[in-house]
Motif scaffolding. Structure first.
Motif, PDB file in Angstrom:
ATOM      1  N   MET A  16      94.407  24.860  55.837  1.00  0.00           N
ATOM      2  CA  MET A  16      95.144  25.067  54.576  1.00  0.00           C
ATOM      3  C   MET A  16      96.493  25.188  55.253  1.00  0.00           C
ATOM      4  SD  MET A  16      92.939  27.185  51.900  1.00  0.00           S
ATOM      5  CE  MET A  16      94.131  27.198  50.673  1.00  0.00           C
ATOM      6  N   VAL A  17      97.069  25.914  56.020  1.00  0.00           N
ATOM      7  CA  VAL A  17      98.303  26.075  56.474  1.00  0.00           C
ATOM      8  C   VAL A  17      98.890  24.492  57.118  1.00  0.00           C
ATOM      9  CG1 VAL A  17      99.720  27.181  58.309  1.00  0.00           C
ATOM     10  CG2 VAL A  17      97.922  28.372  57.363  1.00  0.00           C
ATOM     11  N   ALA A  18      98.158  23.813  57.795  1.00  0.00           N
ATOM     12  CA  ALA A  18      98.429  22.453  57.947  1.00  0.00           C
ATOM     13  C   ALA A  18      98.715  21.843  56.746  1.00  0.00           C
ATOM     14  CB  ALA A  18      97.586  21.830  59.191  1.00  0.00           C
ATOM     15  N   GLU A  19      97.738  21.831  56.040  1.00  0.00           N
ATOM     16  CA  GLU A  19      98.181  21.048  54.557  1.00  0.00           C
ATOM     17  C   GLU A  19      99.316  21.540  53.957  1.00  0.00           C
ATOM     18  OE1 GLU A  19      94.289  21.922  52.643  1.00  0.00           O
ATOM     19  OE2 GLU A  19      93.329  20.435  53.717  1.00  0.00           O
ATOM     20  N   ALA A  20      99.497  22.763  53.986  1.00  0.00           N
ATOM     21  CA  ALA A  20     100.814  23.439  53.246  1.00  0.00           C
ATOM     22  C   ALA A  20     101.926  22.623  54.070  1.00  0.00           C
ATOM     23  CB  ALA A  20     100.675  24.853  53.087  1.00  0.00           C
ATOM     24  N   ALA A  21     102.108  22.973  55.267  1.00  0.00           N
ATOM     25  CA  ALA A  21     102.933  22.381  56.129  1.00  0.00           C
ATOM     26  C   ALA A  21     103.499  21.026  55.956  1.00  0.00           C
ATOM     27  CB  ALA A  21     102.868  22.669  57.545  1.00  0.00           C
ATOM     28  N   LEU A  22     102.399  19.946  55.497  1.00  0.00           N
ATOM     29  CA  LEU A  22     102.445  18.705  55.266  1.00  0.00           C
ATOM     30  C   LEU A  22     103.092  18.531  53.926  1.00  0.00           C
ATOM     31  CD1 LEU A  22      99.609  16.902  57.028  1.00  0.00           C
ATOM     32  CD2 LEU A  22     101.859  16.745  57.723  1.00  0.00           C
ATOM     33  N   ILE A  23     102.926  19.318  53.026  1.00  0.00           N
ATOM     34  CA  ILE A  23     103.362  19.290  51.668  1.00  0.00           C
ATOM     35  C   ILE A  23     104.853  19.779  51.440  1.00  0.00           C
ATOM     36  CG2 ILE A  23     102.825  19.915  49.244  1.00  0.00           C
ATOM     37  CD1 ILE A  23      99.862  19.694  49.676  1.00  0.00           C
ATOM     38  N   ALA A  24     105.053  20.836  52.075  1.00  0.00           N
ATOM     39  CA  ALA A  24     106.352  21.704  51.714  1.00  0.00           C
ATOM     40  C   ALA A  24     107.520  21.031  51.892  1.00  0.00           C
ATOM     41  CB  ALA A  24     106.472  22.688  52.577  1.00  0.00           C
ATOM     42  N   PRO A  25     107.630  19.920  52.854  1.00  0.00           N
ATOM     43  CA  PRO A  25     109.030  19.422  52.850  1.00  0.00           C
ATOM     44  C   PRO A  25     109.222  18.557  51.678  1.00  0.00           C
ATOM     45  CG  PRO A  25     108.007  19.008  55.088  1.00  0.00           C
ATOM     46  CD  PRO A  25     106.978  19.668  54.022  1.00  0.00           C
ATOM     47  N   PRO A  28     110.232  20.107  47.020  1.00  0.00           N
ATOM     48  CA  PRO A  28     111.668  19.907  46.175  1.00  0.00           C
ATOM     49  C   PRO A  28     111.765  18.450  45.624  1.00  0.00           C
ATOM     50  CG  PRO A  28     111.797  20.992  48.157  1.00  0.00           C
ATOM     51  CD  PRO A  28     110.515  20.278  48.125  1.00  0.00           C
ATOM     52  N   LEU A  29     111.366  17.647  45.993  1.00  0.00           N
ATOM     53  CA  LEU A  29     111.730  16.232  45.727  1.00  0.00           C
ATOM     54  C   LEU A  29     110.801  15.737  44.402  1.00  0.00           C
ATOM     55  CD1 LEU A  29     111.499  14.435  49.325  1.00  0.00           C
ATOM     56  CD2 LEU A  29     113.588  15.641  48.208  1.00  0.00           C
ATOM     57  N   TYR A  30     109.830  16.529  44.080  1.00  0.00           N
ATOM     58  CA  TYR A  30     109.054  16.251  42.956  1.00  0.00           C
ATOM     59  C   TYR A  30     108.906  17.364  42.105  1.00  0.00           C
ATOM     60  CZ  TYR A  30     104.924  18.019  45.451  1.00  0.00           C
ATOM     61  OH  TYR A  30     104.262  18.746  46.289  1.00  0.00           O
ATOM     62  N   ASN A  31     109.690  18.469  42.373  1.00  0.00           N
ATOM     63  CA  ASN A  31     109.636  19.603  41.434  1.00  0.00           C
ATOM     64  C   ASN A  31     109.766  19.466  40.160  1.00  0.00           C
ATOM     65  OD1 ASN A  31     108.637  22.170  42.549  1.00  0.00           O
ATOM     66  ND2 ASN A  31     110.735  22.824  43.101  1.00  0.00           N
ATOM     67  N   ASP A  32     110.844  18.367  39.601  1.00  0.00           N
ATOM     68  CA  ASP A  32     110.799  18.138  38.409  1.00  0.00           C
ATOM     69  C   ASP A  32     111.135  16.504  38.302  1.00  0.00           C
ATOM     70  OD1 ASP A  32     114.173  17.578  38.674  1.00  0.00           O
ATOM     71  OD2 ASP A  32     113.755  19.627  39.429  1.00  0.00           O
ATOM     72  N   LYS A  91     105.428   6.624  44.119  1.00  0.00           N
ATOM     73  CA  LYS A  91     104.021   6.941  44.272  1.00  0.00           C
ATOM     74  C   LYS A  91     103.614   7.816  45.279  1.00  0.00           C
ATOM     75  CE  LYS A  91     101.076   3.290  43.261  1.00  0.00           C
ATOM     76  NZ  LYS A  91     100.519   1.917  43.592  1.00  0.00           N
ATOM     77  N   LEU A  92     104.184   7.914  46.168  1.00  0.00           N
ATOM     78  CA  LEU A  92     104.131   8.717  47.372  1.00  0.00           C
ATOM     79  C   LEU A  92     104.323  10.336  46.992  1.00  0.00           C
ATOM     80  CD1 LEU A  92     105.222   7.067  50.729  1.00  0.00           C
ATOM     81  CD2 LEU A  92     103.088   8.047  50.226  1.00  0.00           C
ATOM     82  N   LEU A  93     105.589  10.410  46.404  1.00  0.00           N
ATOM     83  CA  LEU A  93     105.839  11.704  45.900  1.00  0.00           C
ATOM     84  C   LEU A  93     104.706  12.156  44.671  1.00  0.00           C
ATOM     85  CD1 LEU A  93     109.699  11.505  45.587  1.00  0.00           C
ATOM     86  CD2 LEU A  93     108.157  12.826  47.170  1.00  0.00           C
ATOM     87  N   LYS A  94     104.514  11.327  43.899  1.00  0.00           N
ATOM     88  CA  LYS A  94     103.285  11.714  42.870  1.00  0.00           C
ATOM     89  C   LYS A  94     102.086  12.087  43.383  1.00  0.00           C
ATOM     90  CE  LYS A  94     103.677  10.074  38.248  1.00  0.00           C
ATOM     91  NZ  LYS A  94     103.969  11.242  37.792  1.00  0.00           N
ATOM     92  N   SER A  95     101.799  11.127  44.473  1.00  0.00           N
ATOM     93  CA  SER A  95     100.432  11.553  45.182  1.00  0.00           C
ATOM     94  C   SER A  95     100.606  12.970  45.961  1.00  0.00           C
ATOM     95  CB  SER A  95     100.247  10.295  46.289  1.00  0.00           C
ATOM     96  OG  SER A  95      99.918   9.340  45.424  1.00  0.00           O
TER      97      SER A  95
END
Length: 154
Positions: A16-25, A28-32, A91-95
Motif C-alpha cells: 500500500m505504501v508503494a501504491e500510494a507512492a506511485l499515485i501521489a505525484p 494534484p494533476l486530477y484533483n479537480d 486517460k492516464l490521469l483518469k485511470s
C-alpha cells in the motif's frame, strides 16, 4: 501473539505504501476538472504511463489494449523524456484516479485489478476491464465504485 501480528501488519502495508507512492505525484494533476484539463493539455511525461503500468498490475497486452499504445513506444518516449499527447495523458490521469478509488475500496491494486476482471452486476454483467478503454467506460466504472463504497450493490 502481538509479536506475530505486528510483522504481518508491516508486510501487508508495504504494498500500500508503494501504491500510494506511485499515485501521489499525480493526485494534484486530477484533483479537480481544471487541473485535469490543464495537465492533460500540457501532456504527461511518458514515465507516468510506466508508473501506471507498475501500479495497475496490467500485463503489457492489457495496457496496450486499454491505452491503444505500445509499451515499447512508451519506453522510447520515456528514454527521450518525451511527453504524451493530451488524450493519452487524460486517460492516464483518469485511470490513476480510478485506481486510487479502487485501492481505497478493495484495499490494494491487486484486489482492484481482480475486480476489474470480474463481471459486475452494476455494469450489466460486463467485465469492467473491457470498458476501461473509453472515457465513458472509466466514468461508468467510477460510478460503480461509488455504489460499492456506499453499499448500493443491487
Amino acid at each position: 501473539m502481538a509479536t506475530t501480528s505486528k510483522p504481518y501488519k508491516n508486510k501487508a502495508s508495504l504494498p500500500m505504501v508503494a501504491e500510494a507512492a506511485l499515485i501521489a505525484p499525480y493526485q494534484p494533476l486530477y484533483n479537480d476538472s481544471i487541473s485535469l484539463l490543464m495537465s492533460s493539455k500540457s501532456g504527461l511525461s511518458a514515465k507516468a504511463a510506466l508508473d501506471f503500468l507498475s501500479l495497475s498490475g496490467f500485463s503489457r497486452e492489457e495496457f496496450q489494449d486499454t491505452f491503444k499504445t505500445n509499451v515499447k513506444t512508451i519506453q522510447n518516449y520515456a528514454s527521450n523524456s518525451s511527453k504524451l499527447d493530451a488524450s493519452l495523458s487524460e486517460k492516464l490521469l483518469k485511470s490513476f484516479s480510478l485506481f486510487e478509488k479502487g485501492i481505497e475500496i478493495f484495499g490494494s491494486a491487486k484486489a482492484f485489478h481482480q475486480w476489474l476482471n470480474t463481471p459486475s452486476y452494476g455494469l450489466g454483467h460486463q467485465i469492467p476491464f473491457d470498458i476501461m478503454d473509453t472515457f465513458t467506460g472509466i466514468t461508468l466504472i467510477e460510478e460503480e465504485l461509488i455504489r460499492i463504497a456506499y453499499g448500493d450493490l443491487a
